[in-house]
Write an enzyme that holds these catalytic residues in place. Structure first.
Site, PDB file in Angstrom:
ATOM      1  N   ASP A  80       0.877  -1.170   0.000  1.00 34.59           N
ATOM      2  CA  ASP A  80       0.000   0.000   0.000  1.00 34.59           C
ATOM      3  C   ASP A  80       0.915   1.220   0.000  1.00 34.59           C
ATOM      4  O   ASP A  80       1.506   1.551   1.017  1.00 34.59           O
ATOM      5  CB  ASP A  80      -0.894  -0.002   1.246  1.00 34.59           C
ATOM      6  CG  ASP A  80      -1.775   1.237   1.311  1.00 34.59           C
ATOM      7  OD1 ASP A  80      -1.752   2.030   0.351  1.00 34.59           O
ATOM      8  OD2 ASP A  80      -2.476   1.415   2.314  1.00 34.59           O
ATOM      9  N   TRP A 105       6.033  -4.818   7.773  1.00 42.85           N
ATOM     10  CA  TRP A 105       5.140  -5.944   8.033  1.00 42.85           C
ATOM     11  C   TRP A 105       5.420  -6.980   6.967  1.00 42.85           C
ATOM     12  O   TRP A 105       5.842  -6.657   5.856  1.00 42.85           O
ATOM     13  CB  TRP A 105       3.674  -5.507   8.103  1.00 42.85           C
ATOM     14  CG  TRP A 105       2.986  -5.301   6.797  1.00 42.85           C
ATOM     15  CD1 TRP A 105       3.014  -4.177   6.029  1.00 42.85           C
ATOM     16  CD2 TRP A 105       2.136  -6.240   6.110  1.00 42.85           C
ATOM     17  NE1 TRP A 105       2.252  -4.359   4.916  1.00 42.85           N
ATOM     18  CE2 TRP A 105       1.698  -5.605   4.929  1.00 42.85           C
ATOM     19  CE3 TRP A 105       1.706  -7.543   6.386  1.00 42.85           C
ATOM     20  CZ2 TRP A 105       0.860  -6.237   4.026  1.00 42.85           C
ATOM     21  CZ3 TRP A 105       0.868  -8.169   5.489  1.00 42.85           C
ATOM     22  CH2 TRP A 105       0.452  -7.512   4.327  1.00 42.85           C
ATOM     23  N   ASP A 124       9.136   0.361   4.323  1.00 40.33           N
ATOM     24  CA  ASP A 124       9.031   1.718   3.799  1.00 40.33           C
ATOM     25  C   ASP A 124      10.396   2.401   3.794  1.00 40.33           C
ATOM     26  O   ASP A 124      11.242   2.124   4.636  1.00 40.33           O
ATOM     27  CB  ASP A 124       8.054   2.541   4.650  1.00 40.33           C
ATOM     28  CG  ASP A 124       6.614   2.123   4.417  1.00 40.33           C
ATOM     29  OD1 ASP A 124       6.357   1.367   3.459  1.00 40.33           O
ATOM     30  OD2 ASP A 124       5.739   2.541   5.197  1.00 40.33           O
ATOM     31  N   ASN A 152      -1.377  -2.610   6.190  1.00 38.70           N
ATOM     32  CA  ASN A 152      -0.476  -2.001   5.220  1.00 38.70           C
ATOM     33  C   ASN A 152      -0.693  -0.503   5.070  1.00 38.70           C
ATOM     34  O   ASN A 152      -0.017   0.142   4.292  1.00 38.70           O
ATOM     35  CB  ASN A 152      -0.591  -2.719   3.860  1.00 38.70           C
ATOM     36  CG  ASN A 152      -1.982  -2.650   3.289  1.00 38.70           C
ATOM     37  OD1 ASN A 152      -2.856  -1.978   3.840  1.00 38.70           O
ATOM     38  ND2 ASN A 152      -2.203  -3.353   2.192  1.00 38.70           N
ATOM     39  N   VAL A 154      -0.574   1.562   7.722  1.00 44.84           N
ATOM     40  CA  VAL A 154       0.292   2.202   8.715  1.00 44.84           C
ATOM     41  C   VAL A 154       1.551   2.701   8.017  1.00 44.84           C
ATOM     42  O   VAL A 154       2.069   2.046   7.108  1.00 44.84           O
ATOM     43  CB  VAL A 154       0.679   1.187   9.807  1.00 44.84           C
ATOM     44  CG1 VAL A 154       1.738   1.758  10.731  1.00 44.84           C
ATOM     45  CG2 VAL A 154      -0.535   0.759  10.600  1.00 44.84           C
TER      46      VAL A 154
END
Lengths: 177, 178
Positions: A80, A105, A124, A152, A154
């Site tokens: 995401d 994650w 990220d 996803n 966060v």
């Protein structure tokens, strides 16, 4: 000697079959059964059931393994955000000026090349303003926000120097099965 | 517009489970090489660790020292006392995971024996059993101050075993700079 009822019944059945059926008839039926049986798994119904029983997802059925700047690249089944591959980085490296977050994650995606399931860390890149290219949303194995460990949405910059989100990578962790 | 709302930013899920202490000066996490395609499937317990814990705690049990408790080399020390042994399973994010009792037991043994170092001093600890984990996870530590409780657990460990110095340091506070 008194005969049991089941003996009489068995004898009648055997004699009736012997009277009606030839040996050739019995062999023909057995042969037909042998020839026909392997064809059943090929029927469309059976194939559809096999596909459902497999570990495919809607995403994986459309996924490809050659262009990691497209949202349907196989590793992006749970991503995401903006693809680092479109932002000067790659699927496993941050663009210059941003740093990988130590936390992520981890989900799993099916590689269309071998149909096997691989663990993917959605990590990220942080510390630079958002890269607005190639915004993608995959939801395989992602959980709602009340289970944030696998959410996803966060911003996964926990542990990074800043919470400024730049883009998302999809790092291969290992073979799941 | 950015696609992630500010509301979700503070939800640092990983810091809810203060399993072990922070290793000061631990090596930064190494990202695995992504080009080579692995051929051998990982063990089921490791897969469950990675998908349930490893995102935050790190693929190798080290992620963000000072923010997420380090597991590598430290978790085994908790087996030194009954209280420490129970503590790991009763941690909320452990006890309340969606894993089955059987898989959680495998993950716990992976975390304490494979990621954590063997307990220093004392006798070698036995592995967690399914019955033990099933019983302990019914009593999650949800109504206590976890950091204070952890400090008492570690004090108990230090009184009986030689625990790594890093076990005494724990920083649960997450600093979010913008």
């Amino acid at each position: 000697m008194k005969r049991l009822g089941v003996d009489n019944w068995g004898e009648r059945l055997t004699r009736r079959l012997a009277g009606r059926l030839s040996r050739r008839s019995a062999l023909a039926r057995l042969g037909a059964l042998l020839v026909a049986a392997p064809a059943f798994p090929l029927l469309p119904v059976q194939r559809a059931r096999a596909a459902d029983a497999g570990n495919g997802t809607d995403f994986s059925r459309e996924a490809q393994a050659h262009d990691d700047t497209a949202c349907n690249y196989w590793r992006y089944c749970g991503i995401d955000g903006n693809l680092c591959s479109c932002c000067g980085g790659s699927v496993h490296s941050c663009p210059p000026g941003s740093q990988p977050s130590p936390t992520s994650w981890i989900g799993s995606c099916i590689n269309p090349a071998d149909q096997r399931s691989y663990l993917i860390a959605y990590r990220d890149c942080c510390g630079a303003s958002i890269c607005n290219k190639c915004s993608c949303l995959g939801t395989d194995h992602a959980m709602p926000i009340y289970r944030p460990q696998a959410n996803n949405h966060v911003i996964w910059c926990i542990g990074a120097n800043t919470f400024e989100y730049h883009c998302s990578m999809a790092v291969l962790v290992g073979l799941a099965e | 517009m950015g696609r992630r709302s500010a509301i979700t930013m503070g939800l640092a899920a990983c810091v809810l489970a203060p399993i072990a202490a922070v290793a000061i000066g631990a090596t930064p996490p190494v990202l695995p090489a992504a080009s080579a395609r692995p051929r051998t499937p990982l063990p089921a317990a490791q897969v469950a660790y990675l998908t349930s814990c490893g995102g935050c705690h790190g693929i190798e049990g080290v992620s963000a020292p000072g923010k997420v408790p380090t597991l590598r080399g430290l978790t085994g020390s908790f087996l030194c006392t009954r209280q420490g042994r129970d503590f790991l399973v009763r941690l909320p994010d452990v006890a309340l995971t969606t894993l089955s009792d059987r898989m959680l037991t495998e993950v716990m043994n992976f975390v304490v024996f494979d990621i954590g170092a063997p307990v220093a001093g004392g006798r070698p600890a036995p592995a967690y059993t399914i019955g033990e984990v099933a019983r302990l996870r019914r009593e999650p530590l949800t109504d206590t101050g976890l950091t204070a409780y952890r400090n008492r657990v570690v004090a108990g460990l230090a009184a009986r075993c030689e625990v790594p110095a890093a076990l005494h340091v724990y920083a649960a506070r997450v600093t979010i700079a913008r």
